[in-house]
Motif scaffolding. Structure first.
Motif, PDB file in Angstrom:
ATOM      1  N   GLN A  71       0.836  -1.190   0.000  1.00  0.00           N
ATOM      2  CA  GLN A  71       0.000   0.000   0.000  1.00  0.00           C
ATOM      3  C   GLN A  71       0.878   1.249   0.000  1.00  0.00           C
ATOM      4  OE1 GLN A  71      -3.333   0.146   2.666  1.00  0.00           O
ATOM      5  NE2 GLN A  71      -3.686  -2.058   2.580  1.00  0.00           N
ATOM      6  N   LEU A  72       0.388   2.298  -0.624  1.00  0.00           N
ATOM      7  CA  LEU A  72       1.122   3.555  -0.658  1.00  0.00           C
ATOM      8  C   LEU A  72       1.306   4.091   0.760  1.00  0.00           C
ATOM      9  CD1 LEU A  72      -0.601   5.446  -3.627  1.00  0.00           C
ATOM     10  CD2 LEU A  72       1.446   4.031  -3.705  1.00  0.00           C
ATOM     11  N   TRP A  73       2.505   4.572   1.051  1.00  0.00           N
ATOM     12  CA  TRP A  73       2.717   5.208   2.340  1.00  0.00           C
ATOM     13  C   TRP A  73       2.715   6.715   2.154  1.00  0.00           C
ATOM     14  CZ3 TRP A  73       7.475   7.188   4.802  1.00  0.00           C
ATOM     15  CH2 TRP A  73       8.520   7.391   3.894  1.00  0.00           C
ATOM     16  N   ARG A  74       2.883   7.457   3.249  1.00  0.00           N
ATOM     17  CA  ARG A  74       2.572   8.883   3.220  1.00  0.00           C
ATOM     18  C   ARG A  74       3.401   9.678   2.213  1.00  0.00           C
ATOM     19  NH1 ARG A  74       4.789   7.996   8.410  1.00  0.00           N
ATOM     20  NH2 ARG A  74       6.787   9.023   8.810  1.00  0.00           N
ATOM     21  N   ASP A  75       4.678   9.367   2.043  1.00  0.00           N
ATOM     22  CA  ASP A  75       5.486  10.096   1.065  1.00  0.00           C
ATOM     23  C   ASP A  75       4.979   9.854  -0.354  1.00  0.00           C
ATOM     24  OD1 ASP A  75       6.946  10.984   3.177  1.00  0.00           O
ATOM     25  OD2 ASP A  75       8.894  10.344   2.413  1.00  0.00           O
ATOM     26  N   GLU A  76       4.590   8.624  -0.632  1.00  0.00           N
ATOM     27  CA  GLU A  76       4.048   8.325  -1.961  1.00  0.00           C
ATOM     28  C   GLU A  76       2.687   8.982  -2.157  1.00  0.00           C
ATOM     29  OE1 GLU A  76       5.525   4.127  -3.518  1.00  0.00           O
ATOM     30  OE2 GLU A  76       4.556   3.942  -1.565  1.00  0.00           O
ATOM     31  N   LEU A  77       1.899   9.059  -1.084  1.00  0.00           N
ATOM     32  CA  LEU A  77       0.615   9.738  -1.177  1.00  0.00           C
ATOM     33  C   LEU A  77       0.813  11.221  -1.471  1.00  0.00           C
ATOM     34  CD1 LEU A  77      -1.152   7.947   1.796  1.00  0.00           C
ATOM     35  CD2 LEU A  77      -1.840   7.792  -0.612  1.00  0.00           C
ATOM     36  N   ALA A  78       1.872  11.810  -0.906  1.00  0.00           N
ATOM     37  CA  ALA A  78       2.179  13.209  -1.211  1.00  0.00           C
ATOM     38  C   ALA A  78       2.529  13.356  -2.685  1.00  0.00           C
ATOM     39  CB  ALA A  78       3.331  13.694  -0.338  1.00  0.00           C
ATOM     40  N   SER A  79       3.288  12.399  -3.231  1.00  0.00           N
ATOM     41  CA  SER A  79       3.632  12.428  -4.656  1.00  0.00           C
ATOM     42  C   SER A  79       2.376  12.334  -5.513  1.00  0.00           C
ATOM     43  CB  SER A  79       4.577  11.266  -5.003  1.00  0.00           C
ATOM     44  OG  SER A  79       5.810  11.395  -4.340  1.00  0.00           O
ATOM     45  N   TRP A  80       1.492  11.413  -5.148  1.00  0.00           N
ATOM     46  CA  TRP A  80       0.246  11.241  -5.903  1.00  0.00           C
ATOM     47  C   TRP A  80      -0.593  12.505  -5.864  1.00  0.00           C
ATOM     48  CZ3 TRP A  80      -4.526  11.007  -3.126  1.00  0.00           C
ATOM     49  CH2 TRP A  80      -5.654  10.859  -3.947  1.00  0.00           C
ATOM     50  N   ASN A  81      -0.736  13.082  -4.672  1.00  0.00           N
ATOM     51  CA  ASN A  81      -1.558  14.274  -4.540  1.00  0.00           C
ATOM     52  C   ASN A  81      -0.989  15.430  -5.354  1.00  0.00           C
ATOM     53  OD1 ASN A  81      -2.002  17.013  -2.861  1.00  0.00           O
ATOM     54  ND2 ASN A  81      -3.805  15.703  -2.675  1.00  0.00           N
ATOM     55  N   ALA A  82       0.322  15.620  -5.295  1.00  0.00           N
ATOM     56  CA  ALA A  82       0.948  16.712  -6.039  1.00  0.00           C
ATOM     57  C   ALA A  82       0.842  16.486  -7.541  1.00  0.00           C
ATOM     58  CB  ALA A  82       2.414  16.844  -5.624  1.00  0.00           C
ATOM     59  N   ALA A  83       1.105  15.259  -7.973  1.00  0.00           N
ATOM     60  CA  ALA A  83       1.084  14.953  -9.414  1.00  0.00           C
ATOM     61  C   ALA A  83      -0.323  15.013  -9.986  1.00  0.00           C
ATOM     62  CB  ALA A  83       1.684  13.573  -9.662  1.00  0.00           C
ATOM     63  N   SER A  84      -1.342  14.868  -9.139  1.00  0.00           N
ATOM     64  CA  SER A  84      -2.732  14.885  -9.609  1.00  0.00           C
ATOM     65  C   SER A  84      -3.260  16.301  -9.829  1.00  0.00           C
ATOM     66  CB  SER A  84      -3.628  14.152  -8.609  1.00  0.00           C
ATOM     67  OG  SER A  84      -3.230  12.796  -8.460  1.00  0.00           O
ATOM     68  N   ARG A  85      -2.506  17.297  -9.411  1.00  0.00           N
ATOM     69  CA  ARG A  85      -2.939  18.684  -9.597  1.00  0.00           C
ATOM     70  C   ARG A  85      -2.589  19.173 -11.005  1.00  0.00           C
ATOM     71  NH1 ARG A  85      -1.857  21.603  -3.746  1.00  0.00           N
ATOM     72  NH2 ARG A  85      -2.116  19.728  -2.470  1.00  0.00           N
ATOM     73  N   SER A  86      -3.232  20.253 -11.403  1.00  0.00           N
ATOM     74  CA  SER A  86      -2.858  20.876 -12.673  1.00  0.00           C
ATOM     75  C   SER A  86      -1.477  21.501 -12.510  1.00  0.00           C
ATOM     76  CB  SER A  86      -3.870  21.953 -13.053  1.00  0.00           C
ATOM     77  OG  SER A  86      -3.772  23.066 -12.173  1.00  0.00           O
ATOM     78  N   THR A  87      -0.821  21.819 -13.617  1.00  0.00           N
ATOM     79  CA  THR A  87       0.517  22.404 -13.535  1.00  0.00           C
ATOM     80  C   THR A  87       0.479  23.735 -12.774  1.00  0.00           C
ATOM     81  OG1 THR A  87       0.161  23.336 -15.741  1.00  0.00           O
ATOM     82  CG2 THR A  87       1.410  21.286 -15.610  1.00  0.00           C
ATOM     83  N   GLY A  88      -0.583  24.522 -12.969  1.00  0.00           N
ATOM     84  CA  GLY A  88      -0.705  25.783 -12.239  1.00  0.00           C
ATOM     85  C   GLY A  88      -0.866  25.560 -10.748  1.00  0.00           C
ATOM     86  N   GLU A  89      -1.706  24.589 -10.370  1.00  0.00           N
ATOM     87  CA  GLU A  89      -1.899  24.281  -8.957  1.00  0.00           C
ATOM     88  C   GLU A  89      -0.615  23.736  -8.339  1.00  0.00           C
ATOM     89  OE1 GLU A  89      -6.657  23.092  -9.351  1.00  0.00           O
ATOM     90  OE2 GLU A  89      -5.092  21.553  -9.412  1.00  0.00           O
ATOM     91  N   LEU A  90       0.105  22.909  -9.110  1.00  0.00           N
ATOM     92  CA  LEU A  90       1.362  22.352  -8.623  1.00  0.00           C
ATOM     93  C   LEU A  90       2.392  23.462  -8.403  1.00  0.00           C
ATOM     94  CD1 LEU A  90       3.188  20.002  -7.904  1.00  0.00           C
ATOM     95  CD2 LEU A  90       3.589  19.623 -10.350  1.00  0.00           C
ATOM     96  N   TRP A  91       2.479  24.361  -9.352  1.00  0.00           N
ATOM     97  CA  TRP A  91       3.423  25.465  -9.222  1.00  0.00           C
ATOM     98  C   TRP A  91       3.093  26.317  -7.993  1.00  0.00           C
ATOM     99  CZ3 TRP A  91       7.952  26.329 -11.418  1.00  0.00           C
ATOM    100  CH2 TRP A  91       8.518  27.605 -11.321  1.00  0.00           C
ATOM    101  N   GLY A  92       1.818  26.561  -7.750  1.00  0.00           N
ATOM    102  CA  GLY A  92       1.417  27.333  -6.573  1.00  0.00           C
ATOM    103  C   GLY A  92       1.808  26.629  -5.279  1.00  0.00           C
ATOM    104  N   MET A  93       1.646  25.316  -5.232  1.00  0.00           N
ATOM    105  CA  MET A  93       2.003  24.560  -4.039  1.00  0.00           C
ATOM    106  C   MET A  93       3.504  24.612  -3.770  1.00  0.00           C
ATOM    107  SD  MET A  93       1.748  20.471  -3.275  1.00  0.00           S
ATOM    108  CE  MET A  93       3.433  20.194  -3.849  1.00  0.00           C
ATOM    109  N   LEU A  94       4.316  24.491  -4.818  1.00  0.00           N
ATOM    110  CA  LEU A  94       5.765  24.440  -4.655  1.00  0.00           C
ATOM    111  C   LEU A  94       6.324  25.739  -4.094  1.00  0.00           C
ATOM    112  CD1 LEU A  94       6.737  22.583  -7.959  1.00  0.00           C
ATOM    113  CD2 LEU A  94       6.504  21.624  -5.658  1.00  0.00           C
TER     114      LEU A  94
END
Length: 498
Positions: free
Chosen positions: A46-69
């Motif tokens: 099962q995915l653990w928390r670091d992988e879940l963070a990767s999934w959540n970030a990668a699931s955003r649009s490029t604009g949303e991802l850029w804002g988060m970073l």
């Protein structure tokens, strides 16, 4: 013809530069073997928390991802962007999320073979390919939706280009080396510690041939490679308190623990350490063994020293890029064993030592002890439209990402309202939502709430780990209709009473 008094052959020494032959398909089968090993049941854990963070970030649009970073996890931004396009093309199942890392490890295996062949001989290269492919740690991070395998690939490729440039300098090789230094830093800043052993190798080679131009070329290429990383370093320094503040300042006793974890198996780590010392005793060819030892040991030592400051980086996965050097050095030790069958027997023994770890790495709880699949199944079976959701958050609990764990495994038809999230993580340009300052007001008229909290072991209170204000709001207005315990989690259905 050999006589009865003929001495036993000396341990294998590096081939002369002019007599090296191409490694043929050895790099290819090493890559394919590594890919087969890392993709076998890759979706089982099962995915653990670091992988879940990767999934959540990668699931955003490029604009949303850029804002988060701009607020958090900028140091992982390059990897998140790559994963974003991968998910858009191939989906987000656990196996698919982890496949890029498996491909990166396969590429690293190919480079391990060609480096071993260039420095030593084909026998060493074959051992290196087999050893690297079958290391438990390669499976561990070849099935990890994080940037570590990519950093290993970039660093190993940079090392290969450096060795080629030192053997036969050319502008294209130095440009390629510089680009790979930049990529390594963008994937993981700690991987830039490889520049220390690279510089030491350049100095050692200069001491032999006194070719000053090579030293200058290396310095220019390294500095040019660092330039694109500088903005990321500055931004990362501002975010460091949110990301690695939990890593403790290392003590000497922590080095042995890091070594065990660096190979995902204490027994395998011990065997690698023993084998890696053998080539240093060679009467000939010791230079390449020393260079590999520098590649493996110098970053670990440097990270230990740097981590004595305000921020610590001393954790095994940050130093994963040293594993290829240790694998080649251990393979050279195996190749030096006599009789020749002893090398094959040693490799087989090492693989057997890691077999229990390989099996464990493919179990559902290999990375994440709590059963998010079972918890999501409980919710899906009892779900009604309009249901709310409360996971544990607060400053200490949100890092476990129980909310993302449940969200990932819930079917699409189940849409829960995050009751105590005043503003979503996406709207907040963050990994975490903004929590309600007045929890009671955020309840609204929600009739049913699914409460999912972590199991603390002895205490079976379903309100575990909730902030006091959230706990009071729920207890004042809801009753527990039922609680289902799954591995590591309490799943409770709350029904409104007033």
């Amino acid at each position: 013809m050999p006589t009865a008094t003929q001495t036993a052959p000396a341990p294998a020494a590096p081939a002369r530069a002019g007599r090296r032959r191409p490694s043929g398909p050895d790099w290819l089968w090493a890559a394919l073997l590594t890919l087969a090993v890392t993709t076998f049941r890759a979706g089982s854990p099962q995915l653990w928390r670091d992988e879940l963070a990767s999934w959540n970030a990668a699931s955003r649009s490029t604009g949303e991802l850029w804002g988060m970073l701009g607020h958090v996890d900028a140091v992982s931004g390059f990897y998140y962007l790559l994963l974003h396009f991968w998910v858009a093309l191939f989906g987000d199942s656990a196996a698919v999320l982890r496949l890029p890392s498996a491909l990166a490890m396969a590429g690293t295996a190919a480079l391990v073979v060609v480096i071993a062949r260039a420095l030593f001989d084909r026998r060493t290269a074959v051992f290196a390919g087999l050893l690297f492919a079958l290391l438990p740690v390669v499976t561990r991070y070849g099935t990890e939706a994080r940037s570590y395998a990519f950093a290993v690939l970039a660093v190993t490729a940079a090392t290969w280009l450096l060795l080629r440039a030192l053997e036969r300098p050319a502008a294209g090789r130095w440009v390629g080396y510089s680009a790979l230094v930049a990529v390594s830093g963008l994937l993981h800043m700690v991987s830039l510690l490889v520049l220390l052993p690279h510089a030491l190798i350049v100095v050692l080679r200069w001491w032999s041939v006194r070719r000053t131009r090579t030293v200058v070329s290396f310095a220019v290429a390294a500095v040019a490679g660092l330039v694109p990383v500088v903005p990321l370093v500055l931004l990362g320094r501002r975010q460091v308190g949110r990301q690695i503040s939990w890593i403790e300042t290392p003590r000497m006793r922590d080095v042995s623990g890091l070594w065990d974890n660096l190979f995902a198996s204490p027994l395998v780590g011990l065997a690698i350490a023993a084998l890696a010392l053998l080539p240093l005793a060679w009467p000939r060819g010791r230079r390449h063994a020393v260079e590999l030892m520098l590649l493996g040991a110098a970053p670990i030592a440097a990270c230990f020293v740097v981590s004595q400051g305000s921020s610590s980086y001393f954790i095994d996965r940050y130093l994963l890029f040293t594993v290829p050097a240790w694998a080649v050095l251990a393979a050279a030790g195996l190749a030096a064993l006599r009789p020749r069958a002893a090398g094959a027997a040693g490799l087989a023994a090492l693989v057997l030592l890691g077999a229990p770890d390989q099996r464990q790495l493919r179990t559902a709880q290999a990375k994440e002890p709590s059963d998010g699949v079972a918890a999501a199944r409980v919710i899906a079976q009892g779900y009604r439209p309009g249901d709310g959701f409360v996971p544990p958050r607060g400053k200490t609990e949100r890092v476990f990402m129980v909310d993302y764990q449940i969200e990932y495994y819930l079917p699409e038809r189940v849409r829960l309202r995050d009751v105590f999230a005043e503003r979503s993580a996406v709207a907040s340009d963050d990994l975490f939502p903004v929590e309600c300052k007045q929890p009671e007001r955020c309840l609204g008229d929600t009739k049913r709430i699914w409460l999912v909290t972590r199991d603390s072991g002895d205490d079976h209170d379903p309100y575990n780990w909730l902030p006091a204000a959230d706990k009071k709001a729920l207890k004042d207005h809801y009753r527990i209709a039922r609680t289902t315990d799954v591995r590591g989690l309490h799943v409770s259905l709350l029904e409104r009473v007033k």
